[in-house]
Write a protein that holds these residues in place. Structure first.
Motif, PDB file in Angstrom:
ATOM      1  N   LEU A   3       0.808  -1.213   0.000  1.00  0.00           N
ATOM      2  CA  LEU A   3       0.000   0.000   0.000  1.00  0.00           C
ATOM      3  C   LEU A   3       0.845   1.268   0.000  1.00  0.00           C
ATOM      4  CD1 LEU A   3      -2.613  -1.103   2.691  1.00  0.00           C
ATOM      5  CD2 LEU A   3      -2.838  -1.249   0.199  1.00  0.00           C
ATOM      6  N   GLU A   4       1.946   1.260   0.769  1.00  0.00           N
ATOM      7  CA  GLU A   4       2.694   2.490   0.980  1.00  0.00           C
ATOM      8  C   GLU A   4       3.901   2.652   0.050  1.00  0.00           C
ATOM      9  OE1 GLU A   4       3.695   2.747   5.105  1.00  0.00           O
ATOM     10  OE2 GLU A   4       1.621   3.119   5.726  1.00  0.00           O
ATOM     11  N   ARG A   5       4.487   1.536  -0.373  1.00  0.00           N
ATOM     12  CA  ARG A   5       5.661   1.611  -1.261  1.00  0.00           C
ATOM     13  C   ARG A   5       5.551   0.551  -2.366  1.00  0.00           C
ATOM     14  NH1 ARG A   5      11.133   2.319   2.192  1.00  0.00           N
ATOM     15  NH2 ARG A   5      11.907   2.566   0.063  1.00  0.00           N
ATOM     16  N   PRO A   6       4.490   0.652  -3.149  1.00  0.00           N
ATOM     17  CA  PRO A   6       4.256  -0.354  -4.195  1.00  0.00           C
ATOM     18  C   PRO A   6       5.385  -0.425  -5.215  1.00  0.00           C
ATOM     19  CG  PRO A   6       2.845   1.561  -4.530  1.00  0.00           C
ATOM     20  CD  PRO A   6       3.452   1.707  -3.170  1.00  0.00           C
ATOM     21  N   GLU A   7       6.112   0.673  -5.404  1.00  0.00           N
ATOM     22  CA  GLU A   7       7.212   0.664  -6.370  1.00  0.00           C
ATOM     23  C   GLU A   7       8.308  -0.321  -5.962  1.00  0.00           C
ATOM     24  OE1 GLU A   7       8.334   3.537  -3.171  1.00  0.00           O
ATOM     25  OE2 GLU A   7       6.497   3.131  -4.318  1.00  0.00           O
ATOM     26  N   GLU A   8       8.488  -0.538  -4.671  1.00  0.00           N
ATOM     27  CA  GLU A   8       9.495  -1.494  -4.200  1.00  0.00           C
ATOM     28  C   GLU A   8       9.045  -2.929  -4.467  1.00  0.00           C
ATOM     29  OE1 GLU A   8      12.378  -0.753  -3.393  1.00  0.00           O
ATOM     30  OE2 GLU A   8      12.389   1.287  -2.596  1.00  0.00           O
ATOM     31  N   ILE A   9       7.777  -3.203  -4.231  1.00  0.00           N
ATOM     32  CA  ILE A   9       7.234  -4.535  -4.525  1.00  0.00           C
ATOM     33  C   ILE A   9       7.389  -4.830  -6.012  1.00  0.00           C
ATOM     34  CG2 ILE A   9       5.221  -6.035  -4.398  1.00  0.00           C
ATOM     35  CD1 ILE A   9       6.124  -5.107  -1.659  1.00  0.00           C
ATOM     36  N   LEU A  10       6.992  -3.885  -6.842  1.00  0.00           N
ATOM     37  CA  LEU A  10       7.068  -4.072  -8.289  1.00  0.00           C
ATOM     38  C   LEU A  10       8.518  -4.245  -8.743  1.00  0.00           C
ATOM     39  CD1 LEU A  10       5.673  -4.188 -11.006  1.00  0.00           C
ATOM     40  CD2 LEU A  10       5.685  -1.679 -11.066  1.00  0.00           C
ATOM     41  N   ALA A  11       9.435  -3.508  -8.143  1.00  0.00           N
ATOM     42  CA  ALA A  11      10.842  -3.617  -8.521  1.00  0.00           C
ATOM     43  C   ALA A  11      11.386  -5.015  -8.239  1.00  0.00           C
ATOM     44  CB  ALA A  11      11.666  -2.564  -7.777  1.00  0.00           C
ATOM     45  N   VAL A  12      11.001  -5.613  -7.113  1.00  0.00           N
ATOM     46  CA  VAL A  12      11.454  -6.970  -6.792  1.00  0.00           C
ATOM     47  C   VAL A  12      10.862  -7.971  -7.791  1.00  0.00           C
ATOM     48  CG1 VAL A  12      11.444  -8.816  -5.076  1.00  0.00           C
ATOM     49  CG2 VAL A  12      11.807  -6.448  -4.356  1.00  0.00           C
ATOM     50  N   GLU A  36      -8.246  -4.700  -0.109  1.00  0.00           N
ATOM     51  CA  GLU A  36      -7.381  -3.778  -0.842  1.00  0.00           C
ATOM     52  C   GLU A  36      -5.957  -4.310  -0.941  1.00  0.00           C
ATOM     53  OE1 GLU A  36      -5.764   0.856  -0.416  1.00  0.00           O
ATOM     54  OE2 GLU A  36      -7.015  -0.051   1.151  1.00  0.00           O
ATOM     55  N   VAL A  37      -5.444  -4.847   0.161  1.00  0.00           N
ATOM     56  CA  VAL A  37      -4.081  -5.380   0.183  1.00  0.00           C
ATOM     57  C   VAL A  37      -3.922  -6.523  -0.813  1.00  0.00           C
ATOM     58  CG1 VAL A  37      -2.450  -6.714   1.581  1.00  0.00           C
ATOM     59  CG2 VAL A  37      -3.515  -4.678   2.535  1.00  0.00           C
ATOM     60  N   ASN A  38      -4.836  -7.462  -0.797  1.00  0.00           N
ATOM     61  CA  ASN A  38      -4.745  -8.624  -1.684  1.00  0.00           C
ATOM     62  C   ASN A  38      -4.879  -8.229  -3.151  1.00  0.00           C
ATOM     63  OD1 ASN A  38      -4.663 -11.460  -0.220  1.00  0.00           O
ATOM     64  ND2 ASN A  38      -5.929 -10.134   1.070  1.00  0.00           N
ATOM     65  N   ARG A  39      -5.827  -7.383  -3.456  1.00  0.00           N
ATOM     66  CA  ARG A  39      -6.039  -6.981  -4.855  1.00  0.00           C
ATOM     67  C   ARG A  39      -4.849  -6.186  -5.389  1.00  0.00           C
ATOM     68  NH1 ARG A  39     -11.942  -5.178  -3.133  1.00  0.00           N
ATOM     69  NH2 ARG A  39     -13.058  -7.156  -3.394  1.00  0.00           N
ATOM     70  N   ALA A  40      -4.334  -5.283  -4.565  1.00  0.00           N
ATOM     71  CA  ALA A  40      -3.197  -4.481  -5.001  1.00  0.00           C
ATOM     72  C   ALA A  40      -1.969  -5.350  -5.231  1.00  0.00           C
ATOM     73  CB  ALA A  40      -2.896  -3.398  -3.962  1.00  0.00           C
ATOM     74  N   ALA A  41      -1.778  -6.337  -4.390  1.00  0.00           N
ATOM     75  CA  ALA A  41      -0.625  -7.230  -4.533  1.00  0.00           C
ATOM     76  C   ALA A  41      -0.687  -8.008  -5.844  1.00  0.00           C
ATOM     77  CB  ALA A  41      -0.556  -8.187  -3.349  1.00  0.00           C
ATOM     78  N   VAL A  42      -1.865  -8.483  -6.200  1.00  0.00           N
ATOM     79  CA  VAL A  42      -2.017  -9.205  -7.467  1.00  0.00           C
ATOM     80  C   VAL A  42      -1.790  -8.269  -8.640  1.00  0.00           C
ATOM     81  CG1 VAL A  42      -3.624 -10.487  -8.929  1.00  0.00           C
ATOM     82  CG2 VAL A  42      -3.565 -10.918  -6.464  1.00  0.00           C
ATOM     83  N   ARG A  43      -2.289  -7.060  -8.543  1.00  0.00           N
ATOM     84  CA  ARG A  43      -2.097  -6.095  -9.632  1.00  0.00           C
ATOM     85  C   ARG A  43      -0.612  -5.802  -9.850  1.00  0.00           C
ATOM     86  NH1 ARG A  43      -4.582  -2.279  -7.523  1.00  0.00           N
ATOM     87  NH2 ARG A  43      -2.848  -0.953  -6.881  1.00  0.00           N
ATOM     88  N   LEU A  44       0.141  -5.644  -8.779  1.00  0.00           N
ATOM     89  CA  LEU A  44       1.571  -5.377  -8.898  1.00  0.00           C
ATOM     90  C   LEU A  44       2.301  -6.560  -9.528  1.00  0.00           C
ATOM     91  CD1 LEU A  44       2.184  -3.652  -5.459  1.00  0.00           C
ATOM     92  CD2 LEU A  44       2.337  -2.564  -7.708  1.00  0.00           C
ATOM     93  N   ALA A  45       1.915  -7.766  -9.136  1.00  0.00           N
ATOM     94  CA  ALA A  45       2.544  -8.955  -9.724  1.00  0.00           C
ATOM     95  C   ALA A  45       2.263  -9.027 -11.215  1.00  0.00           C
ATOM     96  CB  ALA A  45       2.044 -10.210  -9.012  1.00  0.00           C
ATOM     97  N   ARG A  46       1.053  -8.679 -11.625  1.00  0.00           N
ATOM     98  CA  ARG A  46       0.707  -8.668 -13.050  1.00  0.00           C
ATOM     99  C   ARG A  46       1.531  -7.634 -13.810  1.00  0.00           C
ATOM    100  NH1 ARG A  46      -1.220 -13.196 -14.845  1.00  0.00           N
ATOM    101  NH2 ARG A  46      -3.090 -13.906 -13.780  1.00  0.00           N
ATOM    102  N   GLU A  47       1.741  -6.490 -13.190  1.00  0.00           N
ATOM    103  CA  GLU A  47       2.475  -5.410 -13.848  1.00  0.00           C
ATOM    104  C   GLU A  47       3.941  -5.762 -14.071  1.00  0.00           C
ATOM    105  OE1 GLU A  47       1.950  -1.795 -11.673  1.00  0.00           O
ATOM    106  OE2 GLU A  47      -0.227  -1.764 -11.971  1.00  0.00           O
ATOM    107  N   SER A  48       4.430  -6.792 -13.394  1.00  0.00           N
ATOM    108  CA  SER A  48       5.833  -7.177 -13.526  1.00  0.00           C
ATOM    109  C   SER A  48       6.142  -7.800 -14.876  1.00  0.00           C
ATOM    110  CB  SER A  48       6.206  -8.173 -12.423  1.00  0.00           C
ATOM    111  OG  SER A  48       5.606  -9.440 -12.670  1.00  0.00           O
ATOM    112  N   GLY A  49       5.111  -8.266 -15.575  1.00  0.00           N
ATOM    113  CA  GLY A  49       5.315  -8.932 -16.856  1.00  0.00           C
ATOM    114  C   GLY A  49       5.545 -10.424 -16.738  1.00  0.00           C
ATOM    115  N   ALA A  50       5.327 -10.984 -15.569  1.00  0.00           N
ATOM    116  CA  ALA A  50       5.503 -12.426 -15.371  1.00  0.00           C
ATOM    117  C   ALA A  50       4.514 -13.208 -16.225  1.00  0.00           C
ATOM    118  CB  ALA A  50       5.303 -12.792 -13.900  1.00  0.00           C
ATOM    119  N   SER A  51       4.957 -14.375 -16.685  1.00  0.00           N
ATOM    120  CA  SER A  51       4.076 -15.228 -17.487  1.00  0.00           C
ATOM    121  C   SER A  51       2.899 -15.723 -16.657  1.00  0.00           C
ATOM    122  CB  SER A  51       4.862 -16.419 -18.029  1.00  0.00           C
ATOM    123  OG  SER A  51       5.899 -16.013 -18.877  1.00  0.00           O
TER     124      SER A  51
END
Length: 310
Positions: free
Chosen positions: A40-49, A84-99
């Motif tokens: 929620l607070e630093r989504p850019e770090e999650i996405l970067a990993v 909100e936490v669960n949905r946002a986490a899935v969205r970030l994982a999708r944005e990573s480009g993972a298959s």
């Protein structure tokens, strides 16, 4: 068949990602703070990993939902934001480009009496709720991980099957190596426990965390020899060493990859990755070795062996 199950069945060995929590700590997540807060607070770090693992060769990214059940989130004042936490986490994982994106489902942190005050009915409600949210968010599969009690793992699996019967579910327990073999903290024997989970409907079973790659390799061979499949394994980067400024994992990526990659040639082993302390370097090293194995000529007797692990 779902895209995830199709990929798991046809091979080659699926490459998962590595540690998420340990990578966030390396990026400044304070000790004891929930990784979910950074969703929620630093989504850019999650996405970067996530992106670092994809760039290193991961076929699969685990969403940052390991501790996003109601029991765990309540401990950190995030209960009302669980959807909100669960949905946002899935969205970030999708944005990573993972298959493929897998929802990571961890334990409640509770134990059954007489050790603790855990209640299977309450556990079931928590897992049902989380699974429904994650299924609606469009994950490709669930992965119940780091379970130290077979009973809680079975409760989670049953809840996932009820909440989202069309979503594949993997289940990984965490084991210690004892003189008599591999056992969970609650005394569940490894092969018998994994067989029980398969009987209960898990699409893949295996182990993660606690063990380093050498011990995890030995456990994998035991499970494969028992005819269990599909199997998934994610060891730690060696044993943790506590230092003044934090925790250090001693193993190097090349050693990790050398011990894990040959498992791709073992019948039944369908997915490999890393857990605590592993980072994108570990996944890149494992990807390189898996690609060599996939490109090489078929070798009689390869299946069921781990020659050349040293």
């Amino acid at each position: 068949m779902s895209p995830f199950l199709d990929r798991l069945a046809r091979g080659p060995c699926l490459l998962l990602d590595g540690g998420l929590g340990s990578e966030l700590i390396a990026r400044g997540l304070p000790p004891g703070a929930p990784p979910d807060l950074w969703t929620l607070e630093r989504p850019e770090e999650i996405l970067a990993v996530h992106r670092a693992y994809v760039e290193s060769g991961s076929d699969v990214v685990h969403a940052n939902t390991f501790g996003a059940n109601a029991a765990r989130l309540a401990c950190f004042g995030l209960l009302e934001r669980r959807a909100e936490v669960n949905r946002a986490a899935v969205r970030l994982a999708r944005e990573s480009g993972a298959s493929l994106v897998v929802a990571d489902i961890g334990p409640t942190g509770e134990y059954l009496p007489p050790v603790g005050h855990g209640d299977p009915a309450r556990w079931r409600a928590h897992f049902l709720e989380q699974a429904r949210i994650l299924s609606d968010a469009g994950v490709d599969a669930f992965h119940v991980e780091t379970m130290s009690d077979l009973r809680e793992a079975l409760v989670a699996l049953e809840a996932l099957r009820e909440a989202a019967p069309g979503v594949p579910a993997m289940v990984s327990l965490t084991f210690d190596r004892k003189k008599r073999g591999f056992f969970t903290l609650m005394g569940d024997a490894a092969v018998a426990s994994l067989a029980r989970l398969r009987e209960a409907g898990a699409d893949a079973v295996g182990a993660n965390c606690t063990l380093a790659s050498g011990d995890m390799r030995d456990l994998a061979l035991e499970a494969a020899a028992a005819g269990l499949a599909p199997l998934v394994f994610q060891p730690n980067a060696g044993q943790p060493e506590r230092l003044a400024h934090g925790v250090r994992y001693a193993q190097e990526p090349d050693r990790f990859a050398a011990e894990m990659a040959p498992l791709a040639g073992v019948a039944g082993v369908a997915a490999l990755g890393g857990c605590c302390g592993t980072d994108p370097r570990f996944i890149a090293a494992l990807r390189a070795r898996l690609d060599v194995i996939a490109a090489g000529p078929a070798s009689p007797g390869r299946a069921g062996s781990v020659e050349g692990t040293a």
